[in-house]
Design a protein around this motif. Sequence first.
Motif, PDB file in Angstrom:
ATOM      1  N   SER A 154     -13.168   8.880  -2.964  1.00 29.55           N
ATOM      2  CA  SER A 154     -12.033   8.807  -2.031  1.00 29.55           C
ATOM      3  C   SER A 154     -11.745   7.361  -1.639  1.00 29.55           C
ATOM      4  CB  SER A 154     -12.313   9.615  -0.768  1.00 29.55           C
ATOM      5  OG  SER A 154     -12.475  10.978  -1.076  1.00 29.55           O
ATOM      6  N   PHE A 155     -12.795   6.566  -1.431  1.00 32.47           N
ATOM      7  CA  PHE A 155     -12.609   5.151  -1.078  1.00 32.47           C
ATOM      8  C   PHE A 155     -11.858   4.414  -2.183  1.00 32.47           C
ATOM      9  CE2 PHE A 155     -14.229   0.772  -1.590  1.00 32.47           C
ATOM     10  CZ  PHE A 155     -13.815   0.202  -0.403  1.00 32.47           C
ATOM     11  N   PHE A 156     -12.324   4.563  -3.440  1.00 35.01           N
ATOM     12  CA  PHE A 156     -11.656   3.864  -4.546  1.00 35.01           C
ATOM     13  C   PHE A 156     -10.219   4.352  -4.720  1.00 35.01           C
ATOM     14  CE2 PHE A 156     -16.122   3.184  -6.040  1.00 35.01           C
ATOM     15  CZ  PHE A 156     -16.082   1.801  -6.021  1.00 35.01           C
ATOM     16  N   ALA A 157     -10.035   5.676  -4.633  1.00 35.24           N
ATOM     17  CA  ALA A 157      -8.697   6.229  -4.836  1.00 35.24           C
ATOM     18  C   ALA A 157      -7.750   5.756  -3.736  1.00 35.24           C
ATOM     19  CB  ALA A 157      -8.762   7.751  -4.859  1.00 35.24           C
ATOM     20  N   PHE A 158      -8.241   5.775  -2.498  1.00 34.78           N
ATOM     21  CA  PHE A 158      -7.424   5.284  -1.388  1.00 34.78           C
ATOM     22  C   PHE A 158      -7.036   3.825  -1.615  1.00 34.78           C
ATOM     23  CE2 PHE A 158      -7.479   2.575   2.354  1.00 34.78           C
ATOM     24  CZ  PHE A 158      -6.319   3.011   2.973  1.00 34.78           C
ATOM     25  N   HIS A 159      -8.008   3.002  -2.030  1.00 38.87           N
ATOM     26  CA  HIS A 159      -7.745   1.569  -2.219  1.00 38.87           C
ATOM     27  C   HIS A 159      -6.651   1.335  -3.253  1.00 38.87           C
ATOM     28  CE1 HIS A 159      -9.519  -2.220  -0.787  1.00 38.87           C
ATOM     29  NE2 HIS A 159     -10.315  -1.430  -0.083  1.00 38.87           N
ATOM     30  N   GLU A 160      -6.734   2.051  -4.381  1.00 43.07           N
ATOM     31  CA  GLU A 160      -5.718   1.861  -5.422  1.00 43.07           C
ATOM     32  C   GLU A 160      -4.355   2.325  -4.941  1.00 43.07           C
ATOM     33  OE1 GLU A 160      -5.963   0.068  -8.055  1.00 43.07           O
ATOM     34  OE2 GLU A 160      -8.074  -0.232  -7.610  1.00 43.07           O
ATOM     35  N   SER A 161      -4.333   3.498  -4.289  1.00 43.87           N
ATOM     36  CA  SER A 161      -3.075   4.038  -3.795  1.00 43.87           C
ATOM     37  C   SER A 161      -2.456   3.093  -2.766  1.00 43.87           C
ATOM     38  CB  SER A 161      -3.322   5.415  -3.165  1.00 43.87           C
ATOM     39  OG  SER A 161      -2.172   5.846  -2.478  1.00 43.87           O
ATOM     40  N   ALA A 162      -3.255   2.690  -1.783  1.00 41.84           N
ATOM     41  CA  ALA A 162      -2.719   1.859  -0.708  1.00 41.84           C
ATOM     42  C   ALA A 162      -2.273   0.497  -1.234  1.00 41.84           C
ATOM     43  CB  ALA A 162      -3.764   1.704   0.397  1.00 41.84           C
ATOM     44  N   SER A 163      -2.998  -0.061  -2.214  1.00 39.67           N
ATOM     45  CA  SER A 163      -2.589  -1.356  -2.777  1.00 39.67           C
ATOM     46  C   SER A 163      -1.257  -1.229  -3.509  1.00 39.67           C
ATOM     47  CB  SER A 163      -3.665  -1.892  -3.718  1.00 39.67           C
ATOM     48  OG  SER A 163      -4.864  -2.117  -3.007  1.00 39.67           O
ATOM     49  N   ASP A 164      -1.055  -0.114  -4.202  1.00 40.90           N
ATOM     50  CA  ASP A 164       0.261   0.113  -4.819  1.00 40.90           C
ATOM     51  C   ASP A 164       1.349   0.208  -3.751  1.00 40.90           C
ATOM     52  OD1 ASP A 164      -0.645   0.078  -7.422  1.00 40.90           O
ATOM     53  OD2 ASP A 164      -0.811   2.260  -7.619  1.00 40.90           O
ATOM     54  N   LEU A 165       1.050   0.887  -2.654  1.00 38.84           N
ATOM     55  CA  LEU A 165       2.049   1.050  -1.586  1.00 38.84           C
ATOM     56  C   LEU A 165       2.354  -0.289  -0.901  1.00 38.84           C
ATOM     57  CD1 LEU A 165       0.683   4.411  -0.185  1.00 38.84           C
ATOM     58  CD2 LEU A 165       2.864   4.100  -1.385  1.00 38.84           C
ATOM     59  N   VAL A 166       1.318  -1.125  -0.745  1.00 34.62           N
ATOM     60  CA  VAL A 166       1.547  -2.480  -0.209  1.00 34.62           C
ATOM     61  C   VAL A 166       2.598  -3.190  -1.068  1.00 34.62           C
ATOM     62  CG1 VAL A 166       0.475  -4.782  -0.002  1.00 34.62           C
ATOM     63  CG2 VAL A 166      -0.698  -2.763   0.905  1.00 34.62           C
ATOM     64  N   GLY A 167       2.460  -3.034  -2.395  1.00 32.81           N
ATOM     65  CA  GLY A 167       3.387  -3.675  -3.318  1.00 32.81           C
ATOM     66  C   GLY A 167       4.788  -3.079  -3.266  1.00 32.81           C
ATOM     67  N   ILE A 168       4.875  -1.756  -3.202  1.00 36.02           N
ATOM     68  CA  ILE A 168       6.188  -1.105  -3.217  1.00 36.02           C
ATOM     69  C   ILE A 168       6.994  -1.454  -1.960  1.00 36.02           C
ATOM     70  CG2 ILE A 168       7.329   1.149  -3.030  1.00 36.02           C
ATOM     71  CD1 ILE A 168       5.031   2.167  -4.890  1.00 36.02           C
ATOM     72  N   ILE A 169       6.337  -1.369  -0.800  1.00 34.92           N
ATOM     73  CA  ILE A 169       7.039  -1.686   0.447  1.00 34.92           C
ATOM     74  C   ILE A 169       7.497  -3.145   0.423  1.00 34.92           C
ATOM     75  CG2 ILE A 169       6.779  -1.891   2.960  1.00 34.92           C
ATOM     76  CD1 ILE A 169       6.564   0.960   2.515  1.00 34.92           C
ATOM     77  N   ALA A 170       6.627  -4.036  -0.074  1.00 29.98           N
ATOM     78  CA  ALA A 170       7.001  -5.458  -0.141  1.00 29.98           C
ATOM     79  C   ALA A 170       8.148  -5.666  -1.126  1.00 29.98           C
ATOM     80  CB  ALA A 170       5.788  -6.305  -0.530  1.00 29.98           C
ATOM     81  N   LEU A 171       8.073  -4.988  -2.270  1.00 25.66           N
ATOM     82  CA  LEU A 171       9.134  -5.112  -3.283  1.00 25.66           C
ATOM     83  C   LEU A 171      10.494  -4.736  -2.693  1.00 25.66           C
ATOM     84  CD1 LEU A 171       9.703  -5.602  -6.352  1.00 25.66           C
ATOM     85  CD2 LEU A 171       9.333  -3.138  -6.678  1.00 25.66           C
ATOM     86  N   LEU A 172      10.493  -3.740  -1.815  1.00 26.01           N
ATOM     87  CA  LEU A 172      11.744  -3.280  -1.202  1.00 26.01           C
ATOM     88  C   LEU A 172      12.270  -4.263  -0.150  1.00 26.01           C
ATOM     89  CD1 LEU A 172      11.011   0.546  -0.903  1.00 26.01           C
ATOM     90  CD2 LEU A 172      12.655  -0.551  -2.430  1.00 26.01           C
ATOM     91  N   HIS A 173      11.600  -5.412   0.027  1.00 23.76           N
ATOM     92  CA  HIS A 173      12.148  -6.471   0.866  1.00 23.76           C
ATOM     93  C   HIS A 173      13.035  -7.422   0.076  1.00 23.76           C
ATOM     94  CE1 HIS A 173      10.297  -5.929   4.889  1.00 23.76           C
ATOM     95  NE2 HIS A 173       9.533  -5.111   4.176  1.00 23.76           N
ATOM     96  N   PHE A 174      13.058  -7.290  -1.242  1.00 22.24           N
ATOM     97  CA  PHE A 174      14.042  -8.042  -2.031  1.00 22.24           C
ATOM     98  C   PHE A 174      15.369  -7.300  -1.942  1.00 22.24           C
ATOM     99  CE2 PHE A 174      10.288  -9.622  -4.429  1.00 22.24           C
ATOM    100  CZ  PHE A 174      10.600 -10.977  -4.469  1.00 22.24           C
ATOM    101  N   ASP A 175      16.371  -7.995  -1.447  1.00 20.98           N
ATOM    102  CA  ASP A 175      17.712  -7.430  -1.425  1.00 20.98           C
ATOM    103  C   ASP A 175      18.133  -6.868  -2.775  1.00 20.98           C
ATOM    104  OD1 ASP A 175      18.877  -7.502   1.022  1.00 20.98           O
ATOM    105  OD2 ASP A 175      20.467  -8.871   0.407  1.00 20.98           O
TER     106      ASP A 175
END
Length: 416
Positions: free
Chosen positions: A206-227
């Motif tokens: 669960s720790f590893f899976a959470f880390h991979e999932s959350a790191s992808d989400l960090v990227g997606i939310i940040a990506l959506l800051h590009f107009d």
Amino acid sequence: MIYRIPRAARELSQLELDFSGSGTRFLLYPQPPILPGFEEPETVWVSTPPREIQPGPEDARMYVADAVAKTPYEFPDMPPYRGAMNAPATPGADGHFDHLRPGTHQFEAAHMFGTVHWVMDIWEAYFGAPIEWHFSEDLPRMELVPWLDWDNAHSGYGFIEAGYRLDDSGRKFPMNLNFDVLAHEFGHSMLYAKIGLPPPGKATTSFFAFHESASDLVGIIALLHFDSIVDLLLERTSGDLYPRNVLNRVGEVSPTKQIRMASNDLTMSDVADLSTPPDQLSHRERHDVSLPLTGAVFDLLVEIFQQNLVDRRLIDPALDDMSRRGVKDAAQLEAVDRRFDAAFARAPVGFKHALVDARDTLGLYLADVWSRLTWDVHFGDILGLLLEADRARTGGWYRVEIENVFARHGIYLDMN
Ligand SMILES: [Zn+2]
């Protein structure tokens, strides 16, 4: 026909994230420039004022070590790197870094620094506080190594370093120009800081899976800051973000890989059981276990966005009901498409604000959840804490959406 969002409609975020005028300019590629449509970098303002960024670049939080012929850090090696380096990227006379030319070491050094710093700025805004590095007892700043002759990238104790990925013609394309990869690696560092590290031998699947999932989400939310990414997503889909469209329409024009991977139909029964010890899973299986969770959170973004559209009378509730993940009926899909096209053409700027607001709502909720997790994370706790964040911030406005998207991906409150 694709309806174009007027370029004057810049995003309106409620967060303190506009550093234009006070911060420092960098040129960033939202996606690798080898992809059609992403050849030109965009100007981004990083929070640190020009006079506080030195050649490197470096500031109080992070610095570039543009190493020559370095091998990847391996435990117990750690920063600072003390070997030979390329000449540092220097700011222009105005203190900004947007004068550097692509194709130089200096541009790539600045690109990596600008990307990681900007993603940090975005997440610090969601957390409402600076991120305290998990290595701060030993190292005051994060080291960024832009180039290793290595087909990988990783983050570790005090560093992020990047190698290459082979492009379609077999050439080494540097990951220091890959926003998704750098944001993901930054995500790991941020999560170590937020939820801590398991004692030796205690890390769970669960720790590893959470880390991979959350790191992808960090990227997606940040990506959506590009107009440009918000515009592309809306212009290609008319705001109908469920998978048929995201996969077919966004995928074919630009491999925004993060978004395609996040938009998935997987449930927990499609992947390895969370109770499996992590050393019995392959690298691939460990990553795949993260996908239902990522899928649930991506669907929540879509559901909050659609609820915003309904609340602002930009689509009617019946259209919201018709457009669900997993709809297979061709006539229904067609009707949903047509109605989204018409609604988007009537109010493209309203759609954009609805998506930007959904992004920020989700970013704030995730920051709330991650602030309260420990390394001993359970998928059910993530759902429970999301519901709590929603109750605390809006009195539970999105409760039904949260419960539905998690159930759809097979994640329940009592889950390990
Ligand atoms: Zn990872």
